[in-house]
Write a protein that holds these residues in place. Structure first.
Motif, PDB file in Angstrom:
ATOM      1  N   LYS A  80       0.961  -1.184  -0.058  1.00  0.00           N
ATOM      2  CA  LYS A  80      -0.620  -0.044  -0.084  1.00  0.00           C
ATOM      3  C   LYS A  80       0.881   1.507   0.017  1.00  0.00           C
ATOM      4  CE  LYS A  80      -3.861  -2.352   2.477  1.00  0.00           C
ATOM      5  NZ  LYS A  80      -4.438  -2.337   3.845  1.00  0.00           N
ATOM      6  N   LYS A  81       0.365   2.314  -0.355  1.00  0.00           N
ATOM      7  CA  LYS A  81       1.025   3.880  -0.668  1.00  0.00           C
ATOM      8  C   LYS A  81       1.244   4.407   0.799  1.00  0.00           C
ATOM      9  CE  LYS A  81       3.156   2.754  -4.446  1.00  0.00           C
ATOM     10  NZ  LYS A  81       4.272   2.455  -4.295  1.00  0.00           N
ATOM     11  N   LYS A  82       2.409   5.525   0.717  1.00  0.00           N
ATOM     12  CA  LYS A  82       2.110   6.044   1.492  1.00  0.00           C
ATOM     13  C   LYS A  82       1.959   7.193   1.615  1.00  0.00           C
ATOM     14  CE  LYS A  82       4.406   1.838   4.479  1.00  0.00           C
ATOM     15  NZ  LYS A  82       5.275   1.918   4.960  1.00  0.00           N
ATOM     16  N   GLU A  83       1.160   7.999   0.458  1.00  0.00           N
ATOM     17  CA  GLU A  83       1.070   8.915   0.250  1.00  0.00           C
ATOM     18  C   GLU A  83       1.376  10.377   1.391  1.00  0.00           C
ATOM     19  OE1 GLU A  83      -0.986   8.547  -3.859  1.00  0.00           O
ATOM     20  OE2 GLU A  83      -1.215   9.455  -2.440  1.00  0.00           O
ATOM     21  N   LYS A  84       0.626  10.049   3.100  1.00  0.00           N
ATOM     22  CA  LYS A  84       0.627  10.997   3.690  1.00  0.00           C
ATOM     23  C   LYS A  84       1.224  10.620   4.803  1.00  0.00           C
ATOM     24  CE  LYS A  84      -2.186   7.311   6.882  1.00  0.00           C
ATOM     25  NZ  LYS A  84      -3.005   7.802   7.757  1.00  0.00           N
ATOM     26  N   LYS A  85       2.832  10.043   4.269  1.00  0.00           N
ATOM     27  CA  LYS A  85       3.920   9.719   4.419  1.00  0.00           C
ATOM     28  C   LYS A  85       4.579  11.162   3.510  1.00  0.00           C
ATOM     29  CE  LYS A  85       4.830   6.396   6.850  1.00  0.00           C
ATOM     30  NZ  LYS A  85       5.607   4.682   7.457  1.00  0.00           N
ATOM     31  N   ALA A  96       9.253   1.218   6.465  1.00  0.00           N
ATOM     32  CA  ALA A  96      10.323   2.526   5.909  1.00  0.00           C
ATOM     33  C   ALA A  96       9.467   2.702   4.071  1.00  0.00           C
ATOM     34  CB  ALA A  96      11.361   1.849   6.051  1.00  0.00           C
ATOM     35  N   ILE A  97       9.173   1.634   3.264  1.00  0.00           N
ATOM     36  CA  ILE A  97       9.230   1.868   1.561  1.00  0.00           C
ATOM     37  C   ILE A  97       8.231   0.773   1.539  1.00  0.00           C
ATOM     38  CG2 ILE A  97      11.760   2.442   1.680  1.00  0.00           C
ATOM     39  CD1 ILE A  97      12.435  -0.031   0.756  1.00  0.00           C
ATOM     40  N   ASP A  98       7.303   0.814   2.453  1.00  0.00           N
ATOM     41  CA  ASP A  98       6.028  -0.208   1.708  1.00  0.00           C
ATOM     42  C   ASP A  98       6.702  -1.554   0.556  1.00  0.00           C
ATOM     43  OD1 ASP A  98       3.701  -0.666   1.040  1.00  0.00           O
ATOM     44  OD2 ASP A  98       3.095   1.162  -0.342  1.00  0.00           O
ATOM     45  N   LEU A  99       7.533  -2.584   0.876  1.00  0.00           N
ATOM     46  CA  LEU A  99       7.706  -3.541   0.540  1.00  0.00           C
ATOM     47  C   LEU A  99       7.129  -4.431  -0.660  1.00  0.00           C
ATOM     48  CD1 LEU A  99       9.920  -4.888   3.192  1.00  0.00           C
ATOM     49  CD2 LEU A  99      10.426  -4.085   0.724  1.00  0.00           C
ATOM     50  N   ASP A 100       6.932  -4.588  -1.975  1.00  0.00           N
ATOM     51  CA  ASP A 100       6.048  -4.972  -3.014  1.00  0.00           C
ATOM     52  C   ASP A 100       6.472  -6.626  -2.887  1.00  0.00           C
ATOM     53  OD1 ASP A 100       4.898  -3.210  -3.578  1.00  0.00           O
ATOM     54  OD2 ASP A 100       6.555  -2.569  -4.904  1.00  0.00           O
ATOM     55  N   GLY A 101       7.832  -7.386  -2.549  1.00  0.00           N
ATOM     56  CA  GLY A 101       8.149  -8.605  -2.190  1.00  0.00           C
ATOM     57  C   GLY A 101       9.163  -8.897  -2.081  1.00  0.00           C
ATOM     58  N   VAL A 102       9.904 -10.305  -1.493  1.00  0.00           N
ATOM     59  CA  VAL A 102      10.762 -10.479  -1.165  1.00  0.00           C
ATOM     60  C   VAL A 102      11.792 -11.629  -2.358  1.00  0.00           C
ATOM     61  CG1 VAL A 102      11.945 -12.258   0.428  1.00  0.00           C
ATOM     62  CG2 VAL A 102       9.430 -10.628   1.195  1.00  0.00           C
ATOM     63  N   ILE A 103      12.898 -11.345  -1.969  1.00  0.00           N
ATOM     64  CA  ILE A 103      13.981 -12.909  -2.646  1.00  0.00           C
ATOM     65  C   ILE A 103      14.306 -13.741  -1.812  1.00  0.00           C
ATOM     66  CG2 ILE A 103      15.478 -13.097  -4.430  1.00  0.00           C
ATOM     67  CD1 ILE A 103      15.494  -9.798  -5.301  1.00  0.00           C
ATOM     68  N   LEU A 104      14.587 -14.616  -1.839  1.00  0.00           N
ATOM     69  CA  LEU A 104      14.908 -15.584  -0.494  1.00  0.00           C
ATOM     70  C   LEU A 104      16.265 -15.743  -1.244  1.00  0.00           C
ATOM     71  CD1 LEU A 104      14.179 -16.610   2.094  1.00  0.00           C
ATOM     72  CD2 LEU A 104      13.170 -18.712   0.753  1.00  0.00           C
ATOM     73  N   THR A 105      17.165 -16.188  -0.740  1.00  0.00           N
ATOM     74  CA  THR A 105      18.495 -16.543  -1.148  1.00  0.00           C
ATOM     75  C   THR A 105      19.067 -17.706  -0.287  1.00  0.00           C
ATOM     76  OG1 THR A 105      19.808 -14.992   0.268  1.00  0.00           O
ATOM     77  CG2 THR A 105      18.798 -14.638  -2.168  1.00  0.00           C
ATOM     78  N   LYS A 106      19.968 -18.329  -0.398  1.00  0.00           N
ATOM     79  CA  LYS A 106      20.752 -19.394  -0.005  1.00  0.00           C
ATOM     80  C   LYS A 106      19.774 -20.691   0.627  1.00  0.00           C
ATOM     81  CE  LYS A 106      24.557 -15.904   1.749  1.00  0.00           C
ATOM     82  NZ  LYS A 106      24.772 -15.331   2.176  1.00  0.00           N
ATOM     83  N   LEU A 107      19.246 -20.896  -0.866  1.00  0.00           N
ATOM     84  CA  LEU A 107      18.195 -21.676  -0.134  1.00  0.00           C
ATOM     85  C   LEU A 107      18.874 -23.250  -0.935  1.00  0.00           C
ATOM     86  CD1 LEU A 107      15.146 -22.462   1.213  1.00  0.00           C
ATOM     87  CD2 LEU A 107      14.462 -22.303  -1.342  1.00  0.00           C
ATOM     88  N   ASP A 108      20.049 -23.786   0.193  1.00  0.00           N
ATOM     89  CA  ASP A 108      21.073 -24.762  -0.390  1.00  0.00           C
ATOM     90  C   ASP A 108      21.175 -25.917  -0.189  1.00  0.00           C
ATOM     91  OD1 ASP A 108      21.970 -24.138   1.722  1.00  0.00           O
ATOM     92  OD2 ASP A 108      23.470 -23.187   1.167  1.00  0.00           O
ATOM     93  N   GLY A 109      20.259 -26.062   0.702  1.00  0.00           N
ATOM     94  CA  GLY A 109      20.074 -27.131   1.616  1.00  0.00           C
ATOM     95  C   GLY A 109      19.913 -27.635   3.119  1.00  0.00           C
ATOM     96  N   THR A 110      20.205 -26.203   3.058  1.00  0.00           N
ATOM     97  CA  THR A 110      21.016 -26.182   4.504  1.00  0.00           C
ATOM     98  C   THR A 110      19.375 -26.081   5.482  1.00  0.00           C
ATOM     99  OG1 THR A 110      22.777 -24.119   4.674  1.00  0.00           O
ATOM    100  CG2 THR A 110      23.287 -26.513   4.086  1.00  0.00           C
ATOM    101  N   ALA A 111      18.768 -24.519   4.629  1.00  0.00           N
ATOM    102  CA  ALA A 111      17.691 -24.192   5.463  1.00  0.00           C
ATOM    103  C   ALA A 111      16.609 -24.510   5.545  1.00  0.00           C
ATOM    104  CB  ALA A 111      17.723 -22.787   4.281  1.00  0.00           C
ATOM    105  N   LYS A 112      16.128 -24.503   6.753  1.00  0.00           N
ATOM    106  CA  LYS A 112      14.469 -24.280   6.795  1.00  0.00           C
ATOM    107  C   LYS A 112      13.700 -24.636   6.067  1.00  0.00           C
ATOM    108  CE  LYS A 112      15.400 -24.830  11.908  1.00  0.00           C
ATOM    109  NZ  LYS A 112      14.485 -24.746  12.566  1.00  0.00           N
TER     110      LYS A 112
END
Length: 382
Positions: free
Chosen positions: A8-13, A323-339
């Motif tokens: 959501k945009k935070k124009e009033k900020k 702070a900046i109203d995120l749109d999505g996530v990049i998940l890194t290091k999913l290499d067999g050791t992560a949950k």
């Protein structure tokens, strides 16, 4: 301008942050100053990126004789189900934990309260979070009442369907419009620079003209590392000297992108410690420069998260999203050791989708996220 309807945009900020407004004034640059400002652009000639790219591909001639046969065996599998094959390997630890947990608590008799309590504990151990795990348990109970669950495979199918439902299904290419600006944020060490190089290469493979803005001017080696990845991807980069104003770098990059008619602009930012207020303010400043100087472009803000971080990732999402109203996530290091289950908690709490997943160190090891394949892999269903 949101991306795919996320956030959501935070124009009033705009009116509530006089300090930010003053910072923006500081970075206003006239057209004459833009001309005077030195913009270093690597690979400006159309032929040069192609030469760089070929160079990158030709760095592997010596290992080829040794790995030629394995490559011929593996590649057809990757092409048929590239995401699933790689994600299945990356989620091996989580799948084993869930599979072993189910095997230890499941019986063919009627599922009772003790079973559901044990299953909840199994799911929480994957970093799924208590709220998301409780939602999944409720779904399992409904399935059990409606059609029954007699085998561990049926239970895993029900789990995968529930997890996929929470994650939702997004196609990152479906509604993209160009020109497109992507700002990449995240703390140090999560794989932000490599993710930028991989995204740039992904767009380059789709015949898009890509420019990277090196706005991480605080860390000495940041621009050098980013320059190496843009060389590999065969795309242009705009950079200033160390210690330069990051917002000014972005302003110059936007001007260059307009002049060259670039399709995609990727903005690197400093690996900010998310508890440093003044650095978060710098992010807001960059955000405002983008929105003011290229309003006609599609604009998204993505947070890079290390899959091994676990529940601490939720705190990072909260701070950056505020702070900046995120749109999505990049998940890194999913290499067999992560949950890996933390992405379910993130979607459940913040309604932020995972758009890309990093599954290795190669330039083509960043893949568009497939929630159905992810859900099946996380419970060990091939």
């Amino acid at each position: 301008m949101g991306f795919l309807g996320f956030g959501k945009k935070k124009e009033k900020k705009l009116a509530e942050e006089p300090v930010i407004e003053q910072s923006i004034e500081d970075v206003k640059i006239t057209e004459e100053e833009v001309v005077a400002e030195e913009i270093v652009e690597i690979h400006q000639e159309p032929e040069q990126p192609e030469e760089v790219y070929v160079c990158f591909e030709e760095e592997k001639p010596e290992p080829k004789p040794r790995v030629e046969k394995p490559k011929k065996e593996v590649k057809p599998k990757e092409e048929k189900g590239g995401f699933f094959k790689k994600i299945f390997r990356g989620l091996g630890k989580t799948a084993s934990a869930i599979g072993d947990g189910i095997a230890s608590i499941f019986t063919s008799s009627e599922l009772d309260d003790d079973f559901y309590e044990d299953l909840l504990a199994v799911l929480v151990q994957t970093d799924m979070g208590i709220e998301a795990a409780e939602d999944v348990i409720d779904d399992i109970k409904r399935v059990a009442r409606k059609s029954g669950i007699k085998t561990t495979t049926e239970l895993k199918e029900a789990l995968a369907n529930s997890i996929s439902e929470i994650l939702g299904q997004y196609d990152v290419n479906e509604e993209q419009t160009y020109p497109q600006i992507t700002m990449i944020v995240g703390v140090n060490g999560v794989g932000k620079t490599t993710s930028i190089g991989k995204i740039a290469a992904l767009y380059k493979s789709q015949k898009k003209q890509v420019l990277v803005a090196a706005a991480d001017t605080f860390r000495a080696a940041a621009t050098e590392q980013l320059n190496e990845w843009t060389n590999r991807a065969g795309v242009r980069i705009v950079k200033h000297g160390e210690g330069a104003d990051p917002a000014a770098v972005v302003f110059d990059a936007l001007s260059s992108a307009k002049a060259k008619k670039d399709d995609v602009i990727i903005v690197d930012t400093a690996g900010r410690l998310h508890n440093k207020a003044h650095l978060i303010e710098e992010l807001k400043k960059i955000d405002r420069v983008v929105e003011r100087n290229y309003p006609e472009a599609s604009y998204r803000k993505l947070l890079v998260l290390d899959a091994t971080t676990g529940q601490n990732a939720l705190a990072q999402v909260e701070i950056f999203n505020d702070a900046i109203d995120l749109d999505g996530v990049i998940l890194t290091k999913l290499d067999g050791t992560a949950k890996g289950g933390v992405v379910i908690a993130i979607k459940r709490k913040f309604n932020l989708p995972v758009l890309y997943v990093g599954v290795g160190e190669q330039i083509d090891d960043l893949l568009p996220f497939d929630s159905r394949a992810f859900a099946r892999a996380i419970v060990g269903l091939e």
